[in-house]
Design an enzyme around this catalytic site. Structure first.
Site, PDB file in Angstrom:
ATOM      1  N   GLY A 195      -1.675   6.943  -2.060  1.00 53.64           N
ATOM      2  CA  GLY A 195      -2.969   6.784  -1.405  1.00 53.64           C
ATOM      3  C   GLY A 195      -3.758   5.629  -1.971  1.00 53.64           C
ATOM      4  N   HIS A 249       0.863  -1.186   0.000  1.00 51.71           N
ATOM      5  CA  HIS A 249       0.000   0.000   0.000  1.00 51.71           C
ATOM      6  C   HIS A 249       0.897   1.234   0.000  1.00 51.71           C
ATOM      7  CE1 HIS A 249      -3.743   2.265   0.744  1.00 51.71           C
ATOM      8  NE2 HIS A 249      -2.938   3.090   1.400  1.00 51.71           N
ATOM      9  N   CYS A 250       0.837   2.013  -1.057  1.00 46.07           N
ATOM     10  CA  CYS A 250       1.689   3.190  -1.220  1.00 46.07           C
ATOM     11  C   CYS A 250       1.027   4.389  -0.547  1.00 46.07           C
ATOM     12  CB  CYS A 250       1.940   3.475  -2.692  1.00 46.07           C
ATOM     13  SG  CYS A 250       3.060   4.870  -2.979  1.00 46.07           S
ATOM     14  N   VAL A 251       1.719   4.971   0.437  1.00 49.20           N
ATOM     15  CA  VAL A 251       1.163   6.112   1.162  1.00 49.20           C
ATOM     16  C   VAL A 251       1.104   7.349   0.277  1.00 49.20           C
ATOM     17  CG1 VAL A 251       1.483   7.601   3.176  1.00 49.20           C
ATOM     18  CG2 VAL A 251       2.008   5.168   3.333  1.00 49.20           C
TER      19      VAL A 251
END
Length: 346
Positions: A198, A193-195
């Protein structure tokens, strides 16, 4: 106190109106992702804007060689476009895949139910009935199986439904799937999950993510070269401009090193057909236990992996089966000279 309370009431009313106009701001997670997107775009604009604001030689070069600056600005725009395309793309969710297969099954059954067709004969009319089960066996690529059976067929014999059922979504997970707690959904071929995006990176957008990292790395490298050229050529200038450019160049160097390492890491994952989750949590994933570290169970060779990653993206809901014992033994077999001559690794 009255002034403070009236100010808070006015602020709350303004926030409520803002939430009604832009509903996505009411969700804290989406609000945080939107803030990160705005910050990233602002960061790009600051680096490029200061460069064109301070570097007069670059402006003069643009007048004589407009193609150079045009290519740089084209890469700048393409990077931002790729960022928003990647962040807005679906990684491929298990629920969507299940819904897609179920809809295909319903269409298949309707087609099978109406498959009685009259065929002409010398003696009259002959009705030929096609059995749905037989059609399912004969038709290539038919999906006339339930989702549960489809998922269990991908695992070794004897695997129970309880083992492959997600405790959060209550849905059977195909191999390489994982529940993302940030998105609260199960993702096909979950990577991470790429911050900053998003969004989750999975089967549906991993290729877009790789291209975004590539373009971002190239943009950072080109911008760094322009910054160094400015510091070397422009001698007579204000000292505070040097301080600003050096500080920006230092932070840009850290970003470029991080992006370059990230690009190399994901290139390695692509060539071996792995995901970040499988590489980091290999010993904790049930279907990867007992497989040697140097064996990549889903790899089909470098060329085939690249082809599947770049070109075979027509359906993000296509599922990967676990390799059989014979296939794992073949993959774990040491390489010989004849294997290299026959391009076994490719």
């Amino acid at each position: 106190m009255g002034i403070c309370s009236s100010f808070r009431d006015a602020r709350d009313r303004a926030v409520d109106r803002c939430y009604r106009c832009i509903p996505c701001l009411a969700d804290p997670a989406r609000r945080s992702a939107l803030g990160l997107k705005v910050a990233l775009v602002a960061l790009h604009l600051v680096y490029v804007g200061i460069l064109f604001l301070f570097d007069g030689d670059l402006i003069e070069k643009t007048k004589h060689e407009p193609w150079y600056t045009s290519l740089y600005l084209l890469l700048f725009v393409a990077t931002l476009v790729q960022y928003f395309v990647t962040s807005g793309s679906s990684p491929g969710y298990v629920l969507d895949a299940m819904r897609d297969i179920n809809e295909t099954n319903v269409t298949f059954r309707k087609t099978s139910a109406s498959s009685k067709q009259p065929a002409s004969s010398k003696n009259g009319s002959l009705v030929i009935t096609v059995d749905s089960g037989q059609l399912g066996r004969n038709a290539p690529g038919s999906n006339a199986t339930s989702w549960t059976k489809r998922v269990l067929d991908m695992y070794p014999p004897g695997t129970s439904i309880r083992t492959v059922t997600c405790s959060y979504c209550n849905v059977e997970q195909p191999p390489r799937s994982k529940h993302c707690h940030d998105c609260d959904r199960c993702v096909l071929q979950f990577d991470h999950h790429c911050v900053w995006l998003g969004a989750c990176i999975g089967r549906g957008n991993h290729c877009k993510f790789w291209w975004y990292i590539f373009e971002e790395t190239a943009l950072c490298l080109w911008t760094g070269i322009l910054y160094i050229t400015y510091l070397k050529t422009n001698i007579a200038r204000a000292w505070w401009k040097d301080v600003i450019m050096i500080l920006l160049l230092i932070t840009l160097a850290f970003c470029m090193i991080f992006l370059l390492l990230l690009l190399l890491f994901h290139s390695y994952l692509v060539l071996t057909n792995q995901t970040t989750y499988e590489l980091v949590r290999r010993r904790r994933i049930p279907y990867l236990r007992g497989i040697p570290e140097r064996v990549f169970p889903f790899s089909e060779g470098i060329c085939r992996n690249l082809y599947n990653f770049c070109c075979v993206q027509s359906s993000i809901y296509s599922l990967e089966w676990l390799p059989t014992t014979l296939e794992l033994e073949e993959k774990s077999r040491p390489y010989t000279c004849s294997d290299f001559l026959s391009c076994r690794c490719c």
